[in-house]
Scaffold this motif. Structure first.
Motif, short mmCIF file in Angstrom:
data_model
loop_
_atom_site.label_atom_id
_atom_site.label_comp_id
_atom_site.label_asym_id
_atom_site.label_seq_id
_atom_site.Cartn_x
_atom_site.Cartn_y
_atom_site.Cartn_z
N GLU A 85 1.96 -10.77 5.39
CA GLU A 85 2.31 -10.00 6.60
C GLU A 85 3.69 -9.35 6.46
N LYS A 86 4.58 -10.05 5.78
CA LYS A 86 5.95 -9.56 5.61
C LYS A 86 6.01 -8.31 4.73
N PHE A 88 3.23 -6.41 3.64
CA PHE A 88 2.05 -5.54 3.68
C PHE A 88 2.41 -4.08 3.91
N ASN A 89 3.32 -3.82 4.83
CA ASN A 89 3.71 -2.44 5.13
C ASN A 89 5.13 -2.11 4.66
N ASN A 90 5.63 -2.92 3.74
CA ASN A 90 6.98 -2.70 3.22
C ASN A 90 6.90 -2.57 1.69
N LYS A 91 6.73 -1.34 1.22
CA LYS A 91 6.53 -1.10 -0.21
C LYS A 91 7.71 -1.58 -1.06
N ARG A 163 -12.35 -2.72 9.71
CA ARG A 163 -11.01 -2.11 9.71
C ARG A 163 -10.03 -2.90 8.85
N GLU A 164 -10.13 -4.23 8.90
CA GLU A 164 -9.24 -5.07 8.09
C GLU A 164 -9.47 -4.83 6.60
N SER A 167 -8.24 -1.38 5.59
CA SER A 167 -6.78 -1.35 5.52
C SER A 167 -6.28 -1.87 4.17
N GLU A 170 -7.15 0.69 1.39
CA GLU A 170 -6.28 1.86 1.45
C GLU A 170 -4.97 1.63 0.69
N LYS A 171 -4.55 0.36 0.61
CA LYS A 171 -3.30 0.01 -0.07
C LYS A 171 -3.48 -0.05 -1.59
#
Length: 207
Positions: A85-86, A88-91, A163-164, A167, A170-171
């Protein structure tokens, strides 16, 4: 006079390393098990990484330094959910985490490789192309499947929503881009029997 014979020490050639990869739901692990059934050793990079983050104290300290003490739970075990979670959206943070973990996995793999006696071994890793690890391998083998099939497999296997899964996919690097980079490709769109036949045919054709 006695003749002196100089003996040259013979060394066995290092095994050919085949990089094995595939996106989520592709069937990469199933193919890895088939490969083992055919008598070839498989190094599971992802599984070893999960073990190493709990075994290596130096690694633990570096991960805590990057993500905080919460990266490990009350029992001192790596908290995969928190970490995922930490980053996931922090490349940037994900890249830094990989820079900590992957060198340790590489050293572990090199130690494993020294113990192998087969002429060919397989290195399973989800990030073969993303981390350019294919450049360190003799050949690369990609397990792929149509996106809708992969999505359904993961939904059924992990209980995730559409959706999960979307997601996560997509990464990851696109299948199209992976196919361009792969030396050998297994298409896992039909039955287990077909998958096993493809695996056998391809691995025994590698020269």
């Amino acid at each position: 006079m006695e003749e002196l014979h100089s003996e040259t020490q013979k060394t066995e050639p290092e095994p050919k390393v085949i990089g094995l990869t595939g996106g989520i739901g592709s069937g990469k692990t199933t193919v890895a098990h088939f490969i083992e059934d055919f008598g070839f050793p498989v190094y599971y990079s992802d599984d070893r990484a999960k073990a190493i983050v709990n075994e290596n104290e130096d690694l633990k300290a570096k991960i805590k330094g990057l993500l905080g003490d919460e990266a490990y739970d009350a029992k001192g075990l790596y908290d995969r959910k928190f970490v995922a979670e930490k980053v996931f959206n922090n490349k940037e943070q994900l890249h830094e985490l990989n820079e900590i973990i992957h060198p340790a996995v590489r050293i572990d793999f090199e130690e494993w490789l020294k113990k192998q006696t087969k002429y060919m071994v397989f290195k399973e890793t989800a990030l073969l192309f993303e981390l350019k690890l294919n450049k360190q391998c003799y050949k690369s083998l990609l397990v792929t499947a149509e996106d809708n099939i992969r999505t359904k497999r993961v939904m059924d296997r992990d209980g995730k929503t559409y959706r999960e899964v979307e997601s996560v996919m997509e990464k990851q690097m696109s299948e199209k881009d992976k196919i361009k980079l792969a030396d050998c490709i297994i298409h896992n769109n039909t039955t287990l029997e077909d998958l096993k036949e493809q695996t056998e045919r391809i691995i025994f054709s590698i020269e």
